[in-house]
Design a protein around this motif. Structure first.
Motif, PDB file in Angstrom:
ATOM      1  N   TYR A 188      -4.150  13.660  -3.976  1.00  8.76           N
ATOM      2  CA  TYR A 188      -3.414  12.543  -3.358  1.00  8.76           C
ATOM      3  C   TYR A 188      -4.186  12.005  -2.165  1.00  8.76           C
ATOM      4  O   TYR A 188      -4.489  10.814  -2.085  1.00  8.76           O
ATOM      5  CB  TYR A 188      -2.001  12.978  -2.952  1.00  8.76           C
ATOM      6  CG  TYR A 188      -1.339  11.956  -2.056  1.00  8.76           C
ATOM      7  CD1 TYR A 188      -1.004  10.695  -2.545  1.00  8.76           C
ATOM      8  CD2 TYR A 188      -1.093  12.227  -0.708  1.00  8.76           C
ATOM      9  CE1 TYR A 188      -0.435   9.734  -1.718  1.00  8.76           C
ATOM     10  CE2 TYR A 188      -0.526  11.291   0.118  1.00  8.76           C
ATOM     11  CZ  TYR A 188      -0.193  10.042  -0.393  1.00  8.76           C
ATOM     12  OH  TYR A 188       0.355   9.090   0.433  1.00  8.76           O
ATOM     13  N   ASP A 227       0.957   4.311  -2.651  1.00  3.59           N
ATOM     14  CA  ASP A 227       0.895   5.724  -2.266  1.00  3.59           C
ATOM     15  C   ASP A 227       1.860   6.557  -3.103  1.00  3.59           C
ATOM     16  O   ASP A 227       1.486   7.584  -3.677  1.00  3.59           O
ATOM     17  CB  ASP A 227       1.272   5.910  -0.791  1.00  3.59           C
ATOM     18  CG  ASP A 227       0.234   5.409   0.189  1.00  3.59           C
ATOM     19  OD1 ASP A 227      -0.920   5.181  -0.202  1.00  3.59           O
ATOM     20  OD2 ASP A 227       0.608   5.246   1.371  1.00  3.59           O
ATOM     21  N   ARG A 280      -6.011   8.403  -2.027  1.00  2.00           N
ATOM     22  CA  ARG A 280      -5.288   7.353  -1.301  1.00  2.00           C
ATOM     23  C   ARG A 280      -5.853   7.070   0.089  1.00  2.00           C
ATOM     24  O   ARG A 280      -5.776   5.933   0.565  1.00  2.00           O
ATOM     25  CB  ARG A 280      -3.808   7.714  -1.176  1.00  2.00           C
ATOM     26  CG  ARG A 280      -3.042   7.658  -2.475  1.00  2.00           C
ATOM     27  CD  ARG A 280      -3.188   6.337  -3.189  1.00  2.00           C
ATOM     28  NE  ARG A 280      -2.724   5.217  -2.384  1.00  2.00           N
ATOM     29  CZ  ARG A 280      -2.911   3.944  -2.709  1.00  2.00           C
ATOM     30  NH1 ARG A 280      -3.582   3.610  -3.794  1.00  2.00           N
ATOM     31  NH2 ARG A 280      -2.443   2.983  -1.927  1.00  2.00           N
ATOM     32  N   ASN A 292       1.126   7.004  -6.754  1.00  2.00           N
ATOM     33  CA  ASN A 292       0.087   8.009  -6.955  1.00  2.00           C
ATOM     34  C   ASN A 292       0.652   9.415  -6.796  1.00  2.00           C
ATOM     35  O   ASN A 292       0.314  10.330  -7.565  1.00  2.00           O
ATOM     36  CB  ASN A 292      -1.043   7.759  -5.955  1.00  2.00           C
ATOM     37  CG  ASN A 292      -2.200   8.728  -6.073  1.00  2.00           C
ATOM     38  OD1 ASN A 292      -2.092   9.901  -5.726  1.00  2.00           O
ATOM     39  ND2 ASN A 292      -3.329   8.240  -6.561  1.00  2.00           N
ATOM     40  N   THR A 297       0.831  -1.196   0.000  1.00  2.00           N
ATOM     41  CA  THR A 297       0.000   0.000   0.000  1.00  2.00           C
ATOM     42  C   THR A 297       0.869   1.251   0.000  1.00  2.00           C
ATOM     43  O   THR A 297       0.547   2.249  -0.649  1.00  2.00           O
ATOM     44  CB  THR A 297      -0.957  -0.005   1.202  1.00  2.00           C
ATOM     45  OG1 THR A 297      -1.722  -1.213   1.178  1.00  2.00           O
ATOM     46  CG2 THR A 297      -1.906   1.174   1.169  1.00  2.00           C
TER      47      THR A 297
END
Length: 473
Positions: A343, A319, A347, A322, A315
């Motif tokens: 963001y 992050d 996220r 992105n 994950t």
């Protein structure tokens, strides 16, 4: 005071290093700082999910990652020195053209970090060790980060990638709400052992003759569970053991040897070397915000996961995948600074959902499988997503863009790099995506989809992607 770097990344774990790689290939002047003398040791997050393998393909490290690891071994349950049954760690994936990497890949975290650091340096990126951030101040133009040695550094943006006990997050005053996933303390260690094969992940549910919990269907077993997993590409095994509530976990090599002898048929002397140890208590926590002014939070600084299902490291990598292109767009391509607001918008809900998933896996309520591969996560409700077709096909705006071969070119190879990609009407595209025109974001998600290119120019102008995409089809 003028900025000395565009982006200061605090923390050289997998998230910080991956962000450094992404920024370096975008021509963003970034510096990764780490308080320790070098990369953190230990296997820790050893499972790389298929979506992360796709990211690593884009970042140019997949070949090294594949060479450094291997597939997950079949679990083997032991009782009283006998093998009593196999345990499948993951539901079998469904191989399709759009999913080239259909199962998790096991690589010790220390090795993943080495590979990312090597790639970062290859791209001209920088890491400074022995730089401990202790505080910060920010204004409308940038962030000043203060270090333990009395120095300071000015950046246009800063990123907290400094773990679950993030100094940067605390300096910002950003709260983190969480809970213990279970009350049992645990130990993780990298060891070298004789007497166990390397073809299986070995589970000792309750210790020799001790009874105790079973290896539940997808769960993490009882409070005396011990699991010993061979780490592909090394001579090591990762040992994980749980203890009854209130136990003070002893991390000494002698204690690890005693533990192995007490909970398995192995002898103390079968543990040839204890290379690294750590203790933890599984918990789940989510930061209140992922952005505070010019500071953004990624990885464990933003969300802390149970190790069940291999979601935490993965994950964190998602992050930064992105965030990286958005920082590049704002700092290099003239995109509006408001792009960075997306963001957190995109996220934080994903992280909250993954936290629920990892808790469910930890408690044995959900099997590792389709959900834990992270291929189904997307941004359909994001303000960056525009679906203009009246009757969308199998792939909609906001979805992960699947792989395919278009006019002899593999899409994942075409997507590689810092650009957007426009897929125009083509039989090969329609076969996988459905009919339409698709604009693929730099992080491999469909940003815009339409029956024709009408309306595309307006979208491109809004997100600052003018001149930043290539066309296929």
């Amino acid at each position: 005071m003028a900025a000395q770097v565009d982006v200061l990344v605090v923390g050289a774990g997998p998230s910080g290093l991956a962000l450094g790689v992404d920024l370096a290939r975008r021509g963003v002047d970034a510096l990764v700082v780490e308080r320790a003398d070098g990369l953190s040791p230990g296997s820790r997050g050893k499972g790389l999910q298929p979506r992360t393998l796709e990211v690593f393909h884009d970042l140019g490290v997949l070949d090294a990652i594949r060479a450094a690891g291997g597939t997950y071994p079949v679990g083997m349950v032991w009782r009283d020195g006998r093998r009593v049954g196999e345990y499948r760690m993951f539901d079998a994936p469904e191989a399709t053209e759009g999913v080239p990497f259909d199962e998790p890949w096991m690589v010790p975290q220390w090795r993943t970090q080495e590979i990312l650091l090597a790639r970062l340096r290859e791209l001209g990126g920088r890491v400074a060790f022995r730089r401990e951030a202790v505080g910060l101040a920010q204004d409308g133009d940038g962030v000043t980060v203060y270090f333990a040695d009395g120095t300071e550094l000015r950046a246009r943006y800063a990123v907290a990638a400094d773990g679950g006990r993030s100094t940067v997050r605390r300096a910002l005053g950003v709260g983190m709400v969480g809970e213990a996933v279970d009350p049992f303390p645990a130990l993780v260690a990298d060891v070298r052992i004789t007497g166990l094969d390397r073809d299986n992940w070995h589970f000792f549910p309750g210790g020799e003759g001790a009874g105790g919990g079973e290896v539940a269907g997808g769960g993490e077993g009882g409070d005396r569970l011990m699991a010993i997993c061979p780490l592909a590409g090394t001579e090591d095994f990762q040992l994980v053991a749980r203890f009854p509530e209130g136990t003070a976990v002893d991390l000494s090599p002698d204690a690890v040897r005693d533990l192995v002898a007490a909970r398995s048929h192995l002898r103390r002397e079968d543990v040839n070397e204890v290379r690294w140890t750590s203790d933890f208590r599984p918990r789940a926590a989510l930061a209140d915000r992922f952005r505070a002014g010019r500071v953004l939070l990624v990885g464990d600084a933003a969300h802390v996961h149970s190790p069940a299902g291999g979601q935490g490291l993965n994950t964190g990598v998602q992050d930064v995948y992105n965030l990286g292109w958005k920082l590049g767009a704002v700092l290099r391509d003239g995109a509006p600074a408001s792009l960075l607001d997306t963001y957190e918008e995109e996220r934080r809900p994903i992280a909250a959902g993954v936290l629920r998933l990892s808790r469910s896996v930890h408690r044995g309520e959900t099997r590792r499988g389709g959900a834990t591969r992270q291929l189904g996560l997307g941004y359909r409700t994001s303000s960056l997503t525009e679906e203009t077709r009246g009757n969308p096909g199998p792939v909609r705006a906001g979805d992960r863009a699947p792989d395919a071969t278009v006019n002899g070119l593999r899409l994942f190879d075409a997507f590689r790099g810092p650009h957007w990609t426009l897929l125009t009407a083509d039989a090969d595209v329609a076969r996988v995506y459905g009919a339409g025109v698709f604009l693929i974001r730099p992080d491999g998600y469909v940003g815009w989809a339409g029956e024709t290119p009408e309306g595309l120019a307006e979208y491109v102008g809004r997100v600052g992607a003018e001149g930043a995409y290539r066309t296929l089809g």
